[in-house]
Design a protein around this motif. Structure first.
Motif, short mmCIF file in Angstrom:
data_model
loop_
_atom_site.label_atom_id
_atom_site.label_comp_id
_atom_site.label_asym_id
_atom_site.label_seq_id
_atom_site.Cartn_x
_atom_site.Cartn_y
_atom_site.Cartn_z
N PRO A 71 13.23 0.43 -18.92
CA PRO A 71 12.23 1.49 -19.14
C PRO A 71 10.82 1.10 -18.74
O PRO A 71 9.96 1.96 -18.60
CB PRO A 71 12.31 1.72 -20.66
N THR A 72 10.57 -0.19 -18.52
CA THR A 72 9.22 -0.62 -18.13
C THR A 72 8.91 -0.32 -16.67
O THR A 72 7.75 -0.41 -16.26
CB THR A 72 9.05 -2.13 -18.38
N ARG A 73 9.93 0.03 -15.89
CA ARG A 73 9.70 0.29 -14.46
C ARG A 73 8.67 1.40 -14.26
O ARG A 73 7.85 1.34 -13.34
CB ARG A 73 11.01 0.65 -13.77
N TYR A 74 8.70 2.40 -15.13
CA TYR A 74 7.76 3.50 -14.98
C TYR A 74 6.33 3.01 -15.15
O TYR A 74 5.41 3.49 -14.47
CB TYR A 74 8.07 4.59 -16.02
N ILE A 75 6.10 2.05 -16.03
CA ILE A 75 4.76 1.50 -16.23
C ILE A 75 4.37 0.60 -15.06
O ILE A 75 3.27 0.70 -14.50
CB ILE A 75 4.68 0.72 -17.54
N TYR A 76 5.28 -0.28 -14.67
CA TYR A 76 4.95 -1.25 -13.62
C TYR A 76 4.78 -0.60 -12.25
O TYR A 76 4.17 -1.18 -11.35
CB TYR A 76 6.03 -2.33 -13.55
N GLN A 77 5.35 0.60 -12.04
CA GLN A 77 5.25 1.21 -10.72
C GLN A 77 3.80 1.45 -10.32
O GLN A 77 3.45 1.40 -9.13
CB GLN A 77 6.02 2.52 -10.69
N PHE A 78 2.91 1.71 -11.29
CA PHE A 78 1.52 1.94 -10.95
C PHE A 78 0.88 0.70 -10.35
O PHE A 78 -0.08 0.79 -9.59
CB PHE A 78 0.74 2.38 -12.20
N SER A 79 1.39 -0.49 -10.72
CA SER A 79 0.84 -1.74 -10.21
C SER A 79 1.56 -2.24 -8.98
O SER A 79 1.08 -3.17 -8.32
CB SER A 79 0.92 -2.82 -11.30
N LEU A 80 2.71 -1.65 -8.63
CA LEU A 80 3.50 -2.13 -7.50
C LEU A 80 3.49 -1.21 -6.29
O LEU A 80 3.66 -1.66 -5.16
CB LEU A 80 4.96 -2.34 -7.93
N LEU A 81 3.31 0.09 -6.51
CA LEU A 81 3.36 1.03 -5.39
C LEU A 81 2.33 0.67 -4.32
O LEU A 81 1.13 0.54 -4.61
CB LEU A 81 3.10 2.45 -5.88
N ASP A 82 2.80 0.53 -3.10
CA ASP A 82 1.92 0.34 -1.94
C ASP A 82 1.05 -0.91 -2.08
O ASP A 82 -0.10 -0.94 -1.61
CB ASP A 82 1.03 1.56 -1.73
N THR A 83 1.58 -1.98 -2.69
CA THR A 83 0.80 -3.21 -2.85
C THR A 83 1.40 -4.37 -2.07
O THR A 83 0.98 -5.51 -2.25
CB THR A 83 0.69 -3.60 -4.33
N ASP A 84 2.39 -4.12 -1.21
CA ASP A 84 3.10 -5.21 -0.55
C ASP A 84 2.21 -6.00 0.41
O ASP A 84 2.51 -7.15 0.74
CB ASP A 84 4.32 -4.68 0.19
N THR A 85 1.09 -5.42 0.87
CA THR A 85 0.21 -6.13 1.81
C THR A 85 -1.06 -6.63 1.13
O THR A 85 -2.06 -6.88 1.80
CB THR A 85 -0.18 -5.20 2.99
N ASP A 86 -1.03 -6.82 -0.18
CA ASP A 86 -2.22 -7.24 -0.91
C ASP A 86 -2.67 -8.66 -0.60
O ASP A 86 -3.84 -8.98 -0.75
CB ASP A 86 -1.98 -7.14 -2.43
N SER A 87 -1.76 -9.55 -0.21
CA SER A 87 -2.09 -10.96 -0.13
C SER A 87 -3.10 -11.27 0.97
O SER A 87 -2.95 -10.82 2.11
CB SER A 87 -0.83 -11.80 0.12
N PRO A 88 -4.14 -12.07 0.65
CA PRO A 88 -5.06 -12.53 1.69
C PRO A 88 -4.52 -13.74 2.45
O PRO A 88 -5.14 -14.18 3.43
CB PRO A 88 -6.31 -12.92 0.89
N PHE A 89 -3.39 -14.30 2.00
CA PHE A 89 -2.87 -15.54 2.57
C PHE A 89 -1.59 -15.34 3.38
O PHE A 89 -1.33 -16.09 4.33
CB PHE A 89 -2.56 -16.55 1.45
N ASP A 90 -0.77 -14.38 2.99
CA ASP A 90 0.57 -14.26 3.55
C ASP A 90 0.88 -12.82 3.95
O ASP A 90 0.12 -11.91 3.64
CB ASP A 90 1.61 -14.72 2.53
N GLY A 91 2.04 -12.65 4.60
CA GLY A 91 2.47 -11.33 5.04
C GLY A 91 2.99 -10.50 3.89
O GLY A 91 2.96 -10.90 2.72
N PRO A 92 3.53 -9.31 4.20
CA PRO A 92 3.96 -8.38 3.15
C PRO A 92 5.08 -8.92 2.29
O PRO A 92 5.92 -9.72 2.74
CB PRO A 92 4.42 -7.15 3.94
N MET A 93 5.11 -8.48 1.03
CA MET A 93 6.22 -8.75 0.13
C MET A 93 6.43 -7.51 -0.73
O MET A 93 5.71 -7.27 -1.69
CB MET A 93 5.97 -9.99 -0.73
#
Length: 436
Positions: free
Chosen positions: A367-389
Motif C-alpha cells: 500500500p505504500t506504493r501510492y505514497i512513494y510514487q510521488f517521489s519516484l515518477l519521472d526521477t530516473d535521470t536525477d543523478s548528477p553522476f550516473d545515467g538513468p535508473m
C-alpha cells in the motif's frame, strides 16, 4: 516505464497557495557526513535546478528534468549547512490552456557534495516550496569488489533517512484499521553493468555476493559494474513562524565503477534482421550495441507507443537454449506482474512456444506504493553522476532458458499481462540475444 504511466498532478496543485512573494528567500537545511559518520566540515555543495516546463500535466510521455547550476554552498565545521533559494524559483504559477485550469508546477532541485577520493557519492533531488530540512548526506562505503566467477560483493546499504523531529510523514488507511505511517523507503541495492553505449544489465534487490551469468556478459568488453541504492519519501514541515512545506525527495547513493572481465559468448542472433525494424538501418536489437531504441520510429504513422511483437530471423534454423532481453520498456508497466512470451517457427507460419516468463514489476499488495510514487515518477535521470535508473516501473532485463525441442529460424517476442488477457506494446528495447 514512461509511456505507460500517466503523470500525476504535482503536489503543489494540492496546496492552497503560498503567501510568500516571489523574491522572498526560502531555506534548505541539512548536514554532510563522511562514510564513517563523522562531520564533513568545509565540504563544497552544488545546488542544481530543473525547470518544469510541461504544458499538460497529463502528458503520457512524462517529464525529463534538465538540471542546470543554481547556486553553491559550503558546510560548517559541524557538517551542517544552510542553502537559500528564492520562493519564486521553486514553482511556476499560471494558466494551462491545454488542460483548461489554473495551477502550479513545482520545479526540481538537487543538492550534492563532490565524489570522494574512492568515487563514492550521494545526492538528494526534491521539490519543495518553503523552508525544509533535507535528509543527511552521508556517503556509502559500498566496498564493491569483483570476486571469482565472476561475482560482485558489496556492503549492506545505508539505513533509510531518519525523519527529523520537525517533520511528519504521510499516513495510509487500510480498511477499518488505524492509520499507518509511511516513512522514507528502505534503500535496497541495485546492480548496474555499464557498457560503452548503454546498460548491459540492471538487477533490483540484488544480494551480495551476486553471481554474473556468462550469458549476461555475452561477448561484451569494457563492462563496468556499479551498485546504487535509493530511498524515497515525503516529509511535511509546519513551522510556527513560516508557511508549511512538503519535501518530496529521492536520495541516492552510488559506488565507484569497477571493471569486469570480458565475456566470451556470442549469440547466434548477432546481426540478424528483425521485423518491424527502423527504416534504412540494420536491426538495432541484435547488433551488439546497447542503446535502447524506439520500436516505432518517431514520426511513423500508427501507434507511437510501440509494436505488439518483434520477430527475429536467423540465417539457418537453430535449436535455441537461452534468451537474454536487455532494457525493454513496454506499455504494461502499471501491471504488478507481466509476462514475456517467446515463440519459434521454421517458416514464419506456425508458431510453437519457446518460453513464457513472469516478470515482477512491483508488489501489487504494497500500500505504500501510492505514497512513494510521488517521489519516484519521472526521477530516473536525477543523478548528477550516473545515467538513468528507473525504479517506479522498472525496465525488463531477462536471462532465461528456452524449452523448444525443434530447430527454429524465426523467433517472436510478445508482452502480455500475467494471465494473458491484455496485450502490451513493446515500446523501447536495448538488445535481444539468442543462444544455442
Amino acid at each position: 516505464m514512461r509511456a505507460s504511466t500517466v503523470t500525476l498532478p504535482l503536489l503543489a496543485l494540492l496546496a492552497t497557495g503560498c503567501e510568500r512573494m516571489p523574491e522572498d528567500p526560502v531555506f534548505m537545511y541539512g548536514e554532510v557526513k563522511h562514510a564513517d559518520g563523522s562531520p564533513a566540515g568545509s565540504t563544497p555543495l552544488r545546488v542544481d535546478r530543473a525547470l518544469d516546463t510541461a504544458n499538460d500535466l497529463l502528458a503520457v510521455e512524462g517529464r525529463v528534468w534538465n538540471y542546470e547550476p543554481y547556486s553553491e554552498g559550503l558546510t560548517e565545521a559541524s557538517g551542517r549547512f544552510t542553502l537559500e533559494a528564492l520562493s519564486g524559483d521553486t514553482q511556476y504559477e499560471g494558466y494551462f490552456p491545454e488542460g483548461g485550469y489554473y495551477g502550479y508546477l513545482q520545479h526540481r532541485f538537487r543538492v550534492y557534495p563532490p565524489l570522494d577520493e574512492g568515487g563514492n557519492g550521494i545526492f538528494v533531488a526534491f521539490s519543495f516550496y518553503d523552508d525544509v530540512e533535507l535528509p543527511p548526506l552521508q556517503r556509502w562505503d559500498s566496498g564493491l569488489a569483483v570476486g571469482p566467477g565472476p561475482s560482485l560483493t558489496f556492503a549492506p546499504t545505508p539505513p533509510a533517512p531518519r525523519t527529523p523531529p520537525s517533520a511528519t510523514v504521510p499516513e495510509i488507511m487500510q480498511g477499518n484499521e488505524e492509520p499507518v505511517l509511511v516513512p522514507p523507503s528502505t534503500p535496497e541495492p541495485v546492480v548496474q553493468l555499464h557498457g560503452g553505449d548503454g546498460l548491459v544489465w540492471q538487477q533490483e534487490h540484488a544480494a551480495s555476493p551476486w553471481a554474473l551469468s556468462p550469458y549476461v556478459l555475452e561477448d561484451f568488453g569494457g563492462v563496468e559494474a556499479q551498485v546504487r541504492a535509493v530511498s524515497v519519501g515525503q516529509w511535511y514541515f509546519e513551522p510556527l513562524a513560516a508557511e508549511g512545506s512538503t519535501l518530496t525527495f529521492r536520495q541516492e547513493w552510488r559506488s565507484p565503477r569497477v571493471p569486469l572481465p570480458a565475456g566470451t559468448l556470442r549469440p547466434v542472433s548477432r546481426g540478424m534482421p528483425c521485423s518491424p525494424a527502423p527504416v534504412d538501418r540494420p536491426c538495432p536489437y541484435t547488433d551488439g550495441k546497447l542503446e535502447a531504441v524506439l520500436t516505432r520510429p518517431e514520426g511513423e504513422q500508427g501507434d507511437d507507443l510501440g509494436v505488439e511483437a518483434l520477430t527475429f530471423s536467423l540465417n539457418t534454423p537453430a535449436r535455441l537454449r537461452r534468451v537474454v532481453v536487455r532494457n525493454l520498456e513496454g506499455t504494461l508497466g502499471y501491471q504488478g506482474r507481466i509476462r514475456l512470451v517467446l515463440e519459434g517457427s521454421v517458416d514464419g507460419g506456425e508458431w510453437a512456444p519457446l518460453g513464457s516468463f513472469t516478470v515482477v514489476n512491483f508488489d501489487r499488495d504494497d500500500p505504500t506504493r501510492y505514497i512513494y510514487q510521488f517521489s519516484l515518477l519521472d526521477t530516473d535521470t536525477d543523478s548528477p553522476f550516473d545515467g538513468p535508473m528507473e525504479l517506479y516501473t522498472p525496465h525488463v532485463f531477462l536471462d532465461a532458458p528456452l524449452t523448444g525441442e525443434l530447430p527454429v529460424r524465426h523467433v517472436r517476442l510478445r508482452m502480455t499481462s500475467e494471465e494473458g488477457s491484455l496485450t502490451g506494446l513493446l515500446w523501447r528495447l536495448g538488445e535481444v540475444s539468442l543462444f544455442e
